[in-house]
Design a protein around this motif. Structure first.
Motif, PDB file in Angstrom:
ATOM      1  N   THR A 162       0.645  -1.019   0.024  1.00  0.00           N
ATOM      2  CA  THR A 162      -0.101  -0.050  -0.017  1.00  0.00           C
ATOM      3  C   THR A 162       1.009   1.341  -0.404  1.00  0.00           C
ATOM      4  OG1 THR A 162       0.114  -0.352   2.294  1.00  0.00           O
ATOM      5  CG2 THR A 162      -1.749  -1.118   1.397  1.00  0.00           C
ATOM      6  N   GLU A 210      -9.158  -3.101   1.104  1.00  0.00           N
ATOM      7  CA  GLU A 210      -9.368  -1.847   1.091  1.00  0.00           C
ATOM      8  C   GLU A 210      -9.254  -1.282  -0.127  1.00  0.00           C
ATOM      9  OE1 GLU A 210      -9.336   3.226   2.751  1.00  0.00           O
ATOM     10  OE2 GLU A 210      -7.817   0.920   3.248  1.00  0.00           O
ATOM     11  N   ALA A 211      -7.784  -1.362  -1.211  1.00  0.00           N
ATOM     12  CA  ALA A 211      -7.988  -0.531  -1.837  1.00  0.00           C
ATOM     13  C   ALA A 211      -9.128  -2.091  -3.138  1.00  0.00           C
ATOM     14  CB  ALA A 211      -6.007  -0.614  -2.270  1.00  0.00           C
ATOM     15  N   GLU A 224     -12.780  -0.172  -1.867  1.00  0.00           N
ATOM     16  CA  GLU A 224     -13.014   1.664  -2.460  1.00  0.00           C
ATOM     17  C   GLU A 224     -11.984   2.035  -2.866  1.00  0.00           C
ATOM     18  OE1 GLU A 224     -15.265   2.163   0.256  1.00  0.00           O
ATOM     19  OE2 GLU A 224     -15.615   0.472   1.194  1.00  0.00           O
ATOM     20  N   ARG A 225     -11.523   1.712  -3.257  1.00  0.00           N
ATOM     21  CA  ARG A 225     -10.606   2.246  -4.595  1.00  0.00           C
ATOM     22  C   ARG A 225      -9.770   3.263  -4.007  1.00  0.00           C
ATOM     23  NH1 ARG A 225     -13.852  -1.311  -7.516  1.00  0.00           N
ATOM     24  NH2 ARG A 225     -12.528  -1.850  -8.946  1.00  0.00           N
ATOM     25  N   GLN A 226      -8.945   2.925  -2.453  1.00  0.00           N
ATOM     26  CA  GLN A 226      -8.517   4.118  -1.941  1.00  0.00           C
ATOM     27  C   GLN A 226      -7.392   3.417  -0.799  1.00  0.00           C
ATOM     28  OE1 GLN A 226     -11.565   5.773   0.197  1.00  0.00           O
ATOM     29  NE2 GLN A 226     -11.378   4.951   2.338  1.00  0.00           N
ATOM     30  N   VAL A 227      -6.319   4.107  -0.435  1.00  0.00           N
ATOM     31  CA  VAL A 227      -5.826   3.385   0.540  1.00  0.00           C
ATOM     32  C   VAL A 227      -5.590   4.230   1.544  1.00  0.00           C
ATOM     33  CG1 VAL A 227      -3.321   2.713   1.261  1.00  0.00           C
ATOM     34  CG2 VAL A 227      -4.081   2.312  -1.088  1.00  0.00           C
ATOM     35  N   THR A 228      -6.448   3.855   3.157  1.00  0.00           N
ATOM     36  CA  THR A 228      -5.299   4.604   4.302  1.00  0.00           C
ATOM     37  C   THR A 228      -4.415   4.695   4.732  1.00  0.00           C
ATOM     38  OG1 THR A 228      -7.836   4.763   4.628  1.00  0.00           O
ATOM     39  CG2 THR A 228      -6.270   5.503   5.951  1.00  0.00           C
ATOM     40  N   THR A 285      -4.935   8.862   7.210  1.00  0.00           N
ATOM     41  CA  THR A 285      -5.233   9.602   5.712  1.00  0.00           C
ATOM     42  C   THR A 285      -5.157   8.966   4.619  1.00  0.00           C
ATOM     43  OG1 THR A 285      -3.142  11.693   6.389  1.00  0.00           O
ATOM     44  CG2 THR A 285      -4.232  11.839   4.106  1.00  0.00           C
ATOM     45  N   THR A 286      -6.766   8.943   3.528  1.00  0.00           N
ATOM     46  CA  THR A 286      -6.793   7.970   2.837  1.00  0.00           C
ATOM     47  C   THR A 286      -6.496   9.131   1.577  1.00  0.00           C
ATOM     48  OG1 THR A 286      -9.517   8.322   3.772  1.00  0.00           O
ATOM     49  CG2 THR A 286      -8.944   7.830   1.678  1.00  0.00           C
ATOM     50  N   HIS A 287      -5.456   7.998   0.415  1.00  0.00           N
ATOM     51  CA  HIS A 287      -5.746   8.677  -0.947  1.00  0.00           C
ATOM     52  C   HIS A 287      -6.069   7.599  -1.409  1.00  0.00           C
ATOM     53  CE1 HIS A 287      -1.613  10.302   1.347  1.00  0.00           C
ATOM     54  NE2 HIS A 287      -2.229   9.177   2.154  1.00  0.00           N
ATOM     55  N   ALA A 288      -6.936   8.279  -2.971  1.00  0.00           N
ATOM     56  CA  ALA A 288      -7.560   8.233  -4.021  1.00  0.00           C
ATOM     57  C   ALA A 288      -6.328   7.065  -4.787  1.00  0.00           C
ATOM     58  CB  ALA A 288      -8.227   8.643  -4.297  1.00  0.00           C
TER      59      ALA A 288
END
Length: 326
Positions: free
Chosen positions: A89, A131-132, A135-139, A143-146
């Motif tokens: 990630t 999560e990736a 949700e198509r994102q990484v925390t 902090t969340t990163h698209a």
């Protein structure tokens, strides 16, 4: 030209481009049309794919070639027992110039992520992808990163080795839209593979093999939008639900298909219907995608396994027992 006409033209161009994409992959990968179609369906349905096959069946080459023909980025991660979640990630690293910690993105920040031998890494690292994928994102560190779009995880696993592996739990298997088997090629295809290599084919140099970009992320987005407009009749919805419910009462299964599995089958059937040139789903579309979409979502009873029963035969029985709508 109206917006509807423009959308229709975009969809037709996208369909032609994605059909060309399947042909382009054939320049580097002999056979495996079913696996190629599965990956295209997953991209259109915005899902992820579990590729299963013995080593040497071109799983990695398949994903790399698809990415080259689609003009998107791809990253390969070799999953090993010592791989950490941050290796996938990304993690916070100290920036001496700024005197502070900054986020360094991991290989998951790509369009097509090839998770090679995902069952060789412990559950903690396997779950870092959840999560990736969902949700198509990484925390990281709150902090969340698209993630970029499109985003697809193509995970591979070897079906013949069990020593030193960590089988994916049912909850994580359910996150994969499809499970596509990459079989050993028939004799004619294998002869073509060997002949290509004898003639100098280098799987590391796709450009030399003539592979070029024939589709774009814009084509894929137009195709995905068109799939969303594919009509599904109440009878076909009932057929999908009845198939899912029939797996839950099968005497050979201890775990049947969940409602998420039923919705997944509807998504893949709609994508296949659109690729086939129709704006409505038929029961044959559902049947065509049933095995790839449902096989990894069911679990056999131990006594059924001892008797040599397979998930393939159970699903065949379910498909034969559920009435097909007219």
């Amino acid at each position: 030209m109206t917006e509807i006409d423009a959308g229709h033209d975009d969809a037709e161009r996208a369909r032609a481009a994605l059909h060309a994409l399947r042909e382009e992959v054939g320049k580097a990968v002999v056979g495996q049309e079913q696996a190629v179609s599965g990956l295209v369906v997953a991209l259109l349905a915005q899902g992820h794919v579990l590729l299963e096959g013995v080593p040497g069946t071109a799983k990695t080459l398949l994903v790399r070639t698809l990415a080259a023909a689609l003009e998107v980025t791809t990253t390969r991660v070799q999953f090993t027992p010592d791989l950490m979640p941050g290796d996938v990630t990304g993690s916070m690293v100290y920036d001496a110039g700024r005197g502070d910690f900054t986020f360094r993105p991991g290989p998951v920040f790509t369009n097509l992520l090839l998770a090679d031998e995902i069952n060789r890494t412990p559950p903690k690292t396997q779950s870092s992808l959840l999560e990736a994928m969902e949700e198509r994102q990484v925390t990281v560190d709150g902090t969340t990163h698209a993630l970029p779009a499109p985003f697809l995880v193509a995970a591979t696993q070897n079906p013949v080795e069990y020593e030193g592996t960590y089988p994916l739990p049912e909850a994580q298997l359910d996150r994969f839209l499809m499970k596509v088997t990459v079989p050993l090629p028939p004799r004619e295809d294998e002869m073509q593979v060997v002949s290509r290599h004898a003639a100098g084919f280098d799987p590391r140099d796709l450009a030399a093999a003539g592979v070029r970009a024939v589709a774009t992320p814009a084509d894929l987005a137009a195709g995905t939008a068109a799939v969303g407009r594919v009509q599904v009749s109440p009878e076909v919805v009932g057929y999908v639900v009845d198939l899912a419910r029939a797996t839950r009462t099968s005497p050979s299964l201890q775990l049947g298909v969940s409602p998420r599995g039923a919705t997944a089958l509807m998504r893949t059937a709609r994508a296949w219907a659109w690729l086939s040139g129709r704006d409505y789903v038929t029961p044959d579309d559902v049947k065509a995608l049933a095995h790839a979409t449902l096989a990894h979502r069911v679990a056999l009873r131990p006594e059924a396994e001892l008797e040599g029963v397979s998930t393939t035969s159970v699903l065949e029985s379910v498909l034969a027992s559920v009435p097909v709508p007219r």
